[in-house]
Motif scaffolding. Structure first.
Motif, PDB file in Angstrom:
ATOM      1  N   SER A   1      14.675  36.229  65.749  1.00  0.00           N
ATOM      2  CA  SER A   1      15.108  37.578  66.126  1.00  0.00           C
ATOM      3  C   SER A   1      13.955  38.430  66.648  1.00  0.00           C
ATOM      4  CB  SER A   1      15.786  38.278  64.942  1.00  0.00           C
ATOM      5  OG  SER A   1      17.140  37.889  64.857  1.00  0.00           O
ATOM      6  N   VAL A   2      12.733  38.187  66.197  1.00  0.00           N
ATOM      7  CA  VAL A   2      11.582  38.858  66.793  1.00  0.00           C
ATOM      8  C   VAL A   2      11.489  38.490  68.280  1.00  0.00           C
ATOM      9  CG1 VAL A   2       9.058  38.938  66.853  1.00  0.00           C
ATOM     10  CG2 VAL A   2      10.251  39.113  64.671  1.00  0.00           C
ATOM     11  N   ALA A   3      11.670  37.201  68.580  1.00  0.00           N
ATOM     12  CA  ALA A   3      11.663  36.751  69.982  1.00  0.00           C
ATOM     13  C   ALA A   3      12.808  37.392  70.758  1.00  0.00           C
ATOM     14  CB  ALA A   3      11.761  35.226  70.038  1.00  0.00           C
ATOM     15  N   GLY A   4      13.994  37.490  70.131  1.00  0.00           N
ATOM     16  CA  GLY A   4      15.132  38.115  70.795  1.00  0.00           C
ATOM     17  C   GLY A   4      14.884  39.575  71.108  1.00  0.00           C
ATOM     18  N   ALA A   5      14.276  40.304  70.176  1.00  0.00           N
ATOM     19  CA  ALA A   5      13.985  41.721  70.396  1.00  0.00           C
ATOM     20  C   ALA A   5      13.029  41.914  71.564  1.00  0.00           C
ATOM     21  CB  ALA A   5      13.399  42.330  69.124  1.00  0.00           C
ATOM     22  N   ILE A   6      12.056  41.020  71.693  1.00  0.00           N
ATOM     23  CA  ILE A   6      11.115  41.103  72.813  1.00  0.00           C
ATOM     24  C   ILE A   6      11.836  40.853  74.134  1.00  0.00           C
ATOM     25  CG2 ILE A   6       9.086  40.011  73.858  1.00  0.00           C
ATOM     26  CD1 ILE A   6       8.078  39.466  70.991  1.00  0.00           C
ATOM     27  N   ALA A   7      12.766  39.899  74.143  1.00  0.00           N
ATOM     28  CA  ALA A   7      13.515  39.602  75.372  1.00  0.00           C
ATOM     29  C   ALA A   7      14.318  40.808  75.837  1.00  0.00           C
ATOM     30  CB  ALA A   7      14.440  38.409  75.139  1.00  0.00           C
ATOM     31  N   VAL A   8      14.903  41.550  74.912  1.00  0.00           N
ATOM     32  CA  VAL A   8      15.718  42.712  75.276  1.00  0.00           C
ATOM     33  C   VAL A   8      14.877  43.762  75.996  1.00  0.00           C
ATOM     34  CG1 VAL A   8      17.170  44.572  74.378  1.00  0.00           C
ATOM     35  CG2 VAL A   8      17.343  42.280  73.398  1.00  0.00           C
ATOM     36  N   ILE A   9      13.591  43.835  75.670  1.00  0.00           N
ATOM     37  CA  ILE A   9      12.706  44.805  76.326  1.00  0.00           C
ATOM     38  C   ILE A   9      12.704  44.603  77.837  1.00  0.00           C
ATOM     39  CG2 ILE A   9      10.293  45.529  76.582  1.00  0.00           C
ATOM     40  CD1 ILE A   9       9.884  44.839  73.634  1.00  0.00           C
ATOM     41  N   PHE A  10      12.782  43.343  78.268  1.00  0.00           N
ATOM     42  CA  PHE A  10      12.677  43.017  79.687  1.00  0.00           C
ATOM     43  C   PHE A  10      14.027  43.000  80.405  1.00  0.00           C
ATOM     44  CE2 PHE A  10       8.938  41.217  77.647  1.00  0.00           C
ATOM     45  CZ  PHE A  10       7.929  41.676  78.480  1.00  0.00           C
ATOM     46  N   MET A  11      15.106  43.261  79.681  1.00  0.00           N
ATOM     47  CA  MET A  11      16.434  43.309  80.300  1.00  0.00           C
ATOM     48  C   MET A  11      16.751  44.717  80.790  1.00  0.00           C
ATOM     49  SD  MET A  11      18.851  40.997  77.825  1.00  0.00           S
ATOM     50  CE  MET A  11      18.611  39.232  77.686  1.00  0.00           C
ATOM     51  N   LYS A  12      17.378  44.825  81.940  1.00  0.00           N
ATOM     52  CA  LYS A  12      17.827  46.117  82.430  1.00  0.00           C
ATOM     53  C   LYS A  12      19.215  46.420  81.876  1.00  0.00           C
ATOM     54  CE  LYS A  12      15.017  46.375  86.590  1.00  0.00           C
ATOM     55  NZ  LYS A  12      14.981  46.644  88.037  1.00  0.00           N
ATOM     56  N   GLU A  13      19.472  47.683  81.641  1.00  0.00           N
ATOM     57  CA  GLU A  13      20.753  48.090  81.080  1.00  0.00           C
ATOM     58  C   GLU A  13      21.895  47.767  82.048  1.00  0.00           C
ATOM     59  OE1 GLU A  13      23.269  48.633  78.744  1.00  0.00           O
ATOM     60  OE2 GLU A  13      21.444  49.450  77.847  1.00  0.00           O
ATOM     61  N   SER A  14      22.999  47.234  81.511  1.00  0.00           N
ATOM     62  CA  SER A  14      24.133  46.856  82.360  1.00  0.00           C
ATOM     63  C   SER A  14      25.426  47.573  81.995  1.00  0.00           C
ATOM     64  CB  SER A  14      24.364  45.338  82.289  1.00  0.00           C
ATOM     65  OG  SER A  14      24.648  44.931  80.955  1.00  0.00           O
ATOM     66  N   ALA A  15      25.426  48.351  80.922  1.00  0.00           N
ATOM     67  CA  ALA A  15      26.651  49.038  80.502  1.00  0.00           C
ATOM     68  C   ALA A  15      27.058  50.090  81.528  1.00  0.00           C
ATOM     69  CB  ALA A  15      26.448  49.693  79.139  1.00  0.00           C
ATOM     70  N   GLN A  16      28.365  50.176  81.795  1.00  0.00           N
ATOM     71  CA  GLN A  16      28.971  51.160  82.692  1.00  0.00           C
ATOM     72  C   GLN A  16      28.464  51.040  84.126  1.00  0.00           C
ATOM     73  OE1 GLN A  16      29.288  55.170  81.210  1.00  0.00           O
ATOM     74  NE2 GLN A  16      29.235  54.494  79.076  1.00  0.00           N
ATOM     75  N   ARG A  17      27.963  49.875  84.492  1.00  0.00           N
ATOM     76  CA  ARG A  17      27.472  49.629  85.842  1.00  0.00           C
ATOM     77  C   ARG A  17      28.225  48.454  86.461  1.00  0.00           C
ATOM     78  NH1 ARG A  17      23.468  51.662  82.770  1.00  0.00           N
ATOM     79  NH2 ARG A  17      21.824  52.926  83.742  1.00  0.00           N
ATOM     80  N   PRO A  18      28.336  48.400  87.801  1.00  0.00           N
ATOM     81  CA  PRO A  18      28.977  47.245  88.444  1.00  0.00           C
ATOM     82  C   PRO A  18      28.216  45.962  88.150  1.00  0.00           C
ATOM     83  CG  PRO A  18      28.734  49.074  89.997  1.00  0.00           C
ATOM     84  CD  PRO A  18      27.933  49.436  88.773  1.00  0.00           C
ATOM     85  N   MET A  19      28.942  44.852  88.117  1.00  0.00           N
ATOM     86  CA  MET A  19      28.288  43.552  87.978  1.00  0.00           C
ATOM     87  C   MET A  19      27.435  43.294  89.216  1.00  0.00           C
ATOM     88  SD  MET A  19      29.506  41.958  85.126  1.00  0.00           S
ATOM     89  CE  MET A  19      29.886  40.209  85.297  1.00  0.00           C
ATOM     90  N   PRO A  20      26.303  42.621  89.075  1.00  0.00           N
ATOM     91  CA  PRO A  20      25.447  42.347  90.234  1.00  0.00           C
ATOM     92  C   PRO A  20      26.217  41.641  91.352  1.00  0.00           C
ATOM     93  CG  PRO A  20      24.293  41.786  88.217  1.00  0.00           C
ATOM     94  CD  PRO A  20      25.701  42.109  87.819  1.00  0.00           C
ATOM     95  N   GLY A  21      26.124  42.193  92.555  1.00  0.00           N
ATOM     96  CA  GLY A  21      26.804  41.608  93.694  1.00  0.00           C
ATOM     97  C   GLY A  21      28.250  41.974  93.813  1.00  0.00           C
ATOM     98  N   SER A  22      28.757  42.872  92.964  1.00  0.00           N
ATOM     99  CA  SER A  22      30.161  43.257  92.984  1.00  0.00           C
ATOM    100  C   SER A  22      30.296  44.751  93.220  1.00  0.00           C
ATOM    101  CB  SER A  22      30.851  42.899  91.664  1.00  0.00           C
ATOM    102  OG  SER A  22      30.890  41.511  91.481  1.00  0.00           O
ATOM    103  N   MET A  23      31.438  45.129  93.736  1.00  0.00           N
ATOM    104  CA  MET A  23      31.745  46.542  93.917  1.00  0.00           C
ATOM    105  C   MET A  23      32.180  47.132  92.570  1.00  0.00           C
ATOM    106  SD  MET A  23      31.024  46.761  97.073  1.00  0.00           S
ATOM    107  CE  MET A  23      31.640  48.312  97.709  1.00  0.00           C
ATOM    108  N   PRO A  24      32.149  48.459  92.429  1.00  0.00           N
ATOM    109  CA  PRO A  24      32.556  49.083  91.165  1.00  0.00           C
ATOM    110  C   PRO A  24      33.993  48.741  90.789  1.00  0.00           C
ATOM    111  CG  PRO A  24      31.430  50.663  92.579  1.00  0.00           C
ATOM    112  CD  PRO A  24      31.689  49.450  93.417  1.00  0.00           C
ATOM    113  N   SER A  25      34.257  48.703  89.494  1.00  0.00           N
ATOM    114  CA  SER A  25      35.588  48.383  88.976  1.00  0.00           C
ATOM    115  C   SER A  25      35.987  49.449  87.964  1.00  0.00           C
ATOM    116  CB  SER A  25      35.566  47.003  88.312  1.00  0.00           C
ATOM    117  OG  SER A  25      36.838  46.637  87.848  1.00  0.00           O
ATOM    118  N   VAL A  26      37.191  49.996  88.126  1.00  0.00           N
ATOM    119  CA  VAL A  26      37.668  51.077  87.258  1.00  0.00           C
ATOM    120  C   VAL A  26      39.079  50.759  86.773  1.00  0.00           C
ATOM    121  CG1 VAL A  26      36.240  52.812  88.409  1.00  0.00           C
ATOM    122  CG2 VAL A  26      38.568  52.381  89.224  1.00  0.00           C
ATOM    123  N   ASP A  27      39.552  51.553  85.810  1.00  0.00           N
ATOM    124  CA  ASP A  27      40.859  51.297  85.209  1.00  0.00           C
ATOM    125  C   ASP A  27      42.010  51.968  85.951  1.00  0.00           C
ATOM    126  OD1 ASP A  27      40.182  49.644  82.956  1.00  0.00           O
ATOM    127  OD2 ASP A  27      39.232  51.400  82.053  1.00  0.00           O
TER     128      ASP A  27
END
Length: 527
Positions: free
Chosen positions: A452-478
């Motif tokens: 889990s220490v390794a996992g926490a470090i990996a999250v540091i290098f991830m960009k936030e993806s919540a409430q954003r379009p999937m990469p290469g896709s147009m926005p999707s709404v309800d």
């Protein structure tokens, strides 16, 4: 220079003046604006059918995986009856780990297939293979009947299980994430893992009922077969629902664009396995580290704990299994809440909660389990379930968001299954081996803290993806109202980068999501 040289090559003042004149006559470049028809409005009926069909299949798949974990002690006695109990348990856990050897190959094969023929067809194939191999295990003769061929056949069937499962989770998470709207992706994708852990709980319940009704000799003699044979009708039921779902809008948009390009004589070559790794090696490595952390603690709770309670803590097989059922049910019901939380505050913060709670709670959890009484054992299991809930509630939405749609299934198949094979399937074997090596029942807790220490470090290098379009896709709404609101506020929306949307690659497609072409090697979009 020859006087016949083309003007655009010539460096003469005359040609430069003409170039400046042409530049002045050119209209200014206009920034592409998001329009209503660019936004995908989710079809709610299709969404419900997609989630339902995928979850039913996922539940059945993990019922099959879970049954073996809960019967580990019995399976060792059946398929290696002439060995001592320690050797039988290590053999059984080793067979469980061997299942995961085939998962990376299955992830590669089914990932490529899913990116070529579609998610829905591929997921149906994986489910058929899983149900068939599990059913056949229930028919295998024991070691006392055919000798060494019994464990060999068991290993072969478990390898087939692992091969099919290699395409299941990667495909299911990809499928639901592509169907979901941007603001609800965490919640809807987490329902898959609710199904997974309910499948584990169902497997534990069936095994517990058999152990309560039958004597230990009857379980070894024939009772162990029943949970595996149940996979036949369960599989038929799940396959029926999975065949009813339709292809995801995002992938369908990709297929439509590729077909249009082919007709125009501009067909692009899809990335192979090595091409995917070259293009996405950074997010693949991040995904592997995160999956290693999640699956180490997840498989410790689901697959290893029944054997740990029985072999190391002196519980009989019935109680060793029964104690995990309420914990799995409570945890499964809480997983969608963690997914919903990630939609509100972000994937990264919730993943950090999962990593941090593992580091803080692993030692107290194993200490409580080691006390002996049922109450403290249950409390220890619940403490172990806390990080699993926060981890797993986000994994299904986080991982697909690392990759482009055209190669998402393949990249997911590589990253998830390699990490699961190395750290997930071997988790019970590693933890049992650590206890044998150190003669310390707390050593599994230290292993979970390390991953889990390794996992926490990996999250540091991830960009936030919540409430954003999937990469290469147009926005999707309800709803259409949300689509109009998104278009109207596109300049002020911090979660929408209009310049990164794939307008020029696929163009806008009314009512569907679009996908950009695969990024060339070394230039993948990792946002």
């Amino acid at each position: 220079m020859s006087k016949d040289a083309p003007p655009h090559i010539s460096g003469t003042p005359e040609s430069s003046a003409k170039a400046r004149a042409r530049k002045l006559r050119m209209p200014p470049l206009r920034r592409r604006r998001l329009e209503f028809d660019d936004v995908n409005v989710v079809d709610k009926a299709m969404m419900k059918k997609a989630v339902g069909g995928t979850v039913v299949g996922n539940t059945m798949e993990w019922f099959d995986v879970g049954v073996y974990g809960y019967l580990a002690v019995t399976m060792g006695a059946v398929f290696l009856s002439d060995a001592d109990k320690d050797a039988q348990l290590l053999f059984s856990l080793g067979v469980f780990a061997a299942t995961f050897i085939a998962r990376p190959l299955g992830g590669v094969v089914f990932g490529r297939l899913g990116d070529r023929i579609g998610r829905q067809k591929t997921l149906a194939i994986t489910l058929i293979m899983m149900a068939a191999s599990t059913f056949i295990i229930g028919l295998l003769p024991s070691y006392d009947t055919i000798g060494i061929w019994a464990p060999i056949l068991l290993v072969l069937m478990k390898l087939l299980q692992g091969f099919s499962t290699g395409g299941e989770y990667a495909g299911a998470t990809t499928f639901v994430s592509e169907y979901a709207s941007d603001k609800r992706r965490g919640f809807l994708a987490s329902i898959l893992d609710l199904g997974s852990y309910m499948g584990f709980a169902l497997g534990a319940a069936v095994v517990s009922v058999m152990q309560l009704l039958l004597s230990e000799s009857d379980m070894v003699g024939w009772g162990w077969r029943i949970p595996f044979l149940i996979a036949g009708p369960l599989g038929a039921f799940a396959i029926y629902f999975r065949l009813k779902i339709e292809e995801s809008p995002a992938f369908q948009a990709t297929l439509d664009a590729q077909e249009a390009s082919a007709k125009a004589g501009d067909e692009t070559e899809s990335l192979g396995t090595m091409g995917i790794f070259r293009a996405y090696w950074r997010p693949i490595v991040l995904a592997m580290v995160l999956v290693a952390a999640v699956n180490s603690v997840g498989y410790a709770l689901t697959s290893y704990m029944p054997s740990y309670l029985t072999d190391s803590k002196g519980y009989d097989p019935v109680h060793g299994t029964l104690l995990t059922i309420p914990v799995l049910v409570v945890m499964a019901l809480c997983i969608p809440l963690a997914g919903k939380l990630s939609d509100r505050i972000g994937r990264r913060p919730v993943l950090w909660i999962g990593a941090g709670s593992t580091i803080v709670l692993a030692v107290p959890a194993f200490m409580l389990i080691g006390q002996g009484p049922v109450a403290t054992t249950l409390l220890g299991l619940l403490l172990l379930a806390v990080p699993v809930t926060f981890y797993v509630g986000n994994l299904a939405a986080t991982l697909p968001s690392l990759f482009q749609t055209s190669s998402r299934y393949g990249a997911m198949g590589i990253s998830y299954n390699v990490a699961t094979a190395v750290f997930g399937g071997t988790a019970p074997l590693i933890m049992q081996g650590l206890i044998a090596l150190t003669d310390n029942d707390m050593s599994p807790a230290y292993w979970l803290m390390f991953t889990s220490v390794a996992g926490a470090i990996a999250v540091i290098f991830m960009k936030e993806s919540a409430q954003r379009p999937m990469p290469g896709s147009m926005p999707s709404v309800d709803t259409e109202a949300e689509a109009y609101e998104l278009v109207a506020g596109q300049d002020e929306n911090p979660n929408l980068d209009v310049d990164s949307l794939p307008f020029d690659t696929l163009g806008s497609q009314q009512g569907t999501q679009s996908d950009a072409d695969p990024a060339p090697a070394g230039t993948a979009d990792h946002r």
